[in-house]
Write an enzyme that holds these catalytic residues in place. Structure first.
Site, PDB file in Angstrom:
ATOM      1  N   ASP A  80      -5.603   1.189  -7.425  1.00 50.61           N
ATOM      2  CA  ASP A  80      -5.325   2.438  -7.966  1.00 50.61           C
ATOM      3  C   ASP A  80      -6.379   3.584  -7.459  1.00 50.61           C
ATOM      4  O   ASP A  80      -7.426   3.427  -8.047  1.00 50.61           O
ATOM      5  CB  ASP A  80      -4.818   2.599  -9.226  1.00 50.61           C
ATOM      6  CG  ASP A  80      -4.239   4.216  -9.543  1.00 50.61           C
ATOM      7  OD1 ASP A  80      -4.167   4.901  -8.683  1.00 50.61           O
ATOM      8  OD2 ASP A  80      -3.729   4.311 -10.899  1.00 50.61           O
ATOM      9  N   CYS A 138       0.878   7.500  -4.434  1.00 50.02           N
ATOM     10  CA  CYS A 138      -0.202   6.985  -3.511  1.00 50.02           C
ATOM     11  C   CYS A 138       0.002   5.841  -3.071  1.00 50.02           C
ATOM     12  O   CYS A 138       0.143   5.688  -1.738  1.00 50.02           O
ATOM     13  CB  CYS A 138      -1.515   6.879  -4.382  1.00 50.02           C
ATOM     14  SG  CYS A 138      -1.998   8.384  -5.221  1.00 50.02           S
ATOM     15  N   ARG A 139      -0.044   4.791  -3.921  1.00 54.44           N
ATOM     16  CA  ARG A 139      -0.062   3.311  -3.062  1.00 54.44           C
ATOM     17  C   ARG A 139       1.221   3.190  -2.560  1.00 54.44           C
ATOM     18  O   ARG A 139       1.426   2.416  -1.314  1.00 54.44           O
ATOM     19  CB  ARG A 139      -0.231   2.338  -4.080  1.00 54.44           C
ATOM     20  CG  ARG A 139      -1.872   2.361  -4.502  1.00 54.44           C
ATOM     21  CD  ARG A 139      -1.977   1.483  -5.881  1.00 54.44           C
ATOM     22  NE  ARG A 139      -1.500   2.056  -6.635  1.00 54.44           N
ATOM     23  CZ  ARG A 139      -1.521   1.326  -8.124  1.00 54.44           C
ATOM     24  NH1 ARG A 139      -2.043   0.159  -8.209  1.00 54.44           N
ATOM     25  NH2 ARG A 139      -1.071   2.114  -9.090  1.00 54.44           N
ATOM     26  N   SER A 140       2.482   2.919  -3.262  1.00 52.29           N
ATOM     27  CA  SER A 140       3.799   2.633  -2.683  1.00 52.29           C
ATOM     28  C   SER A 140       4.429   3.833  -1.456  1.00 52.29           C
ATOM     29  O   SER A 140       4.991   3.091  -0.508  1.00 52.29           O
ATOM     30  CB  SER A 140       4.670   2.565  -3.859  1.00 52.29           C
ATOM     31  OG  SER A 140       5.097   3.711  -4.472  1.00 52.29           O
ATOM     32  N   ASN A 181       4.231   6.295  -7.863  1.00 56.08           N
ATOM     33  CA  ASN A 181       4.991   6.517  -6.494  1.00 56.08           C
ATOM     34  C   ASN A 181       4.231   7.667  -5.672  1.00 56.08           C
ATOM     35  O   ASN A 181       5.528   8.486  -4.971  1.00 56.08           O
ATOM     36  CB  ASN A 181       6.419   6.707  -6.544  1.00 56.08           C
ATOM     37  CG  ASN A 181       7.315   6.637  -5.549  1.00 56.08           C
ATOM     38  OD1 ASN A 181       8.474   7.166  -5.282  1.00 56.08           O
ATOM     39  ND2 ASN A 181       6.777   5.770  -4.318  1.00 56.08           N
ATOM     40  N   CYS A 230       4.535   1.191  -7.262  1.00 55.96           N
ATOM     41  CA  CYS A 230       3.519   1.152  -7.974  1.00 55.96           C
ATOM     42  C   CYS A 230       3.743   2.048  -9.304  1.00 55.96           C
ATOM     43  O   CYS A 230       4.861   1.936  -9.584  1.00 55.96           O
ATOM     44  CB  CYS A 230       2.429   2.112  -6.965  1.00 55.96           C
ATOM     45  SG  CYS A 230       2.884   3.701  -6.287  1.00 55.96           S
TER      46      CYS A 230
HETATM   47  P1  4NP Z   1       0.225   5.279  -7.609  1.00 52.89           P
HETATM   48  O1  4NP Z   1      -1.306   5.995  -8.139  1.00 52.89           O
HETATM   49  O2  4NP Z   1       0.624   4.672  -8.633  1.00 52.89           O
HETATM   50  O3  4NP Z   1      -0.561   4.523  -6.661  1.00 52.89           O
HETATM   51  O4  4NP Z   1       0.950   6.374  -7.316  1.00 52.89           O
HETATM   52  C1  4NP Z   1      -1.292   6.917  -9.247  1.00 52.89           C
HETATM   53  C2  4NP Z   1      -0.508   8.134  -9.194  1.00 52.89           C
HETATM   54  C3  4NP Z   1      -0.708   9.230 -10.408  1.00 52.89           C
HETATM   55  C4  4NP Z   1      -1.401   8.384 -11.461  1.00 52.89           C
HETATM   56  C5  4NP Z   1      -1.687   7.155 -11.660  1.00 52.89           C
HETATM   57  C6  4NP Z   1      -1.891   6.422 -10.378  1.00 52.89           C
HETATM   58  N1  4NP Z   1      -1.523   9.306 -12.751  1.00 52.89           N
HETATM   59  O5  4NP Z   1      -1.758   8.831 -13.886  1.00 52.89           O
HETATM   60  O6  4NP Z   1      -0.648  10.186 -12.612  1.00 52.89           O
END
Ligand code: 4NP
Length: 154
Positions: free
Chosen positions: A124, A13-15, A11, A8
């Site tokens: 997201d 939340c989703r992955s 790294n 993702c």
């Molecule tokens: P992820 O979510 O891609 O599912 O881990 C996010 C985590 C952090 C951010 C964006 C999306 N950020 O903007 O810091």
């Protein structure tokens, strides 16, 4: 041995959710020794961090533990090493496509192509509420079961 990498943006939340859920399922099915599983982000912002506390909480409520996971960034070796490189959304996939050598492009896909939901991207959840984290789990659970079935049939 089948090597699977979930990707993702951050790294956190989703992955890592996909990583923890798929890890849980292969253990429950007694096939964990047939898999190597990891997750990574296209961005470098959160390297070394454990998953977002909201992801950990939502996962724990369904019996998945994410606390041992640590964020890392996708690296060029990953395209050779992993067999399945599974992007959470279209933006992650296009980032991967632009970095991946031509002869490994076939390893890249959207993770939700293995799921049963109509949605093909994991939204997201970072800037939203708890509902978003539960929705990530719904999508990830379905695609994880689908991925395991697919790998076992091929
Ligand atoms: P992820 O979510 O891609 O599912 O881990 C996010 C985590 C952090 C951010 C964006 C999306 N950020 O903007 O810091």
């Amino acid at each position: 041995m089948t090597k699977v990498l979930f990707v993702c943006l951050g790294n956190i939340c989703r992955s890592p959710t996909a990583h923890g859920v798929f890890e849980h399922i292969v253990k429950a099915e007694n096939v964990a020794e047939q898999f190597e599983i990891d997750s990574a982000g296209t961005a470098a912002w959160h390297i070394g961090k454990e998953p977002d506390s909201r992801s950990q909480k939502a996962a724990r409520q369904r019996g998945y533990e994410l606390k041992h996971l640590r964020a890392r960034q996708v690296q060029s070796d990953d395209f050779e090493y992993y067999d399945y490189i599974l992007a959470m959304d279209g933006s992650n996939l296009s980032d991967l496509r632009s970095r991946c050598p031509d002869h490994f492009q076939h390893k890249l896909s959207l993770f939700l192509t293995f799921g049963e939901h109509n949605e093909k991207e994991v939204p997201d959840p970072y800037y939203g509420g708890a509902d978003g984290f539960n929705h990530v789990l719904d999508l990830v659970e379905s695609a994880s079961r689908g991925l395991l079935n697919y790998i076992q049939e091929h």
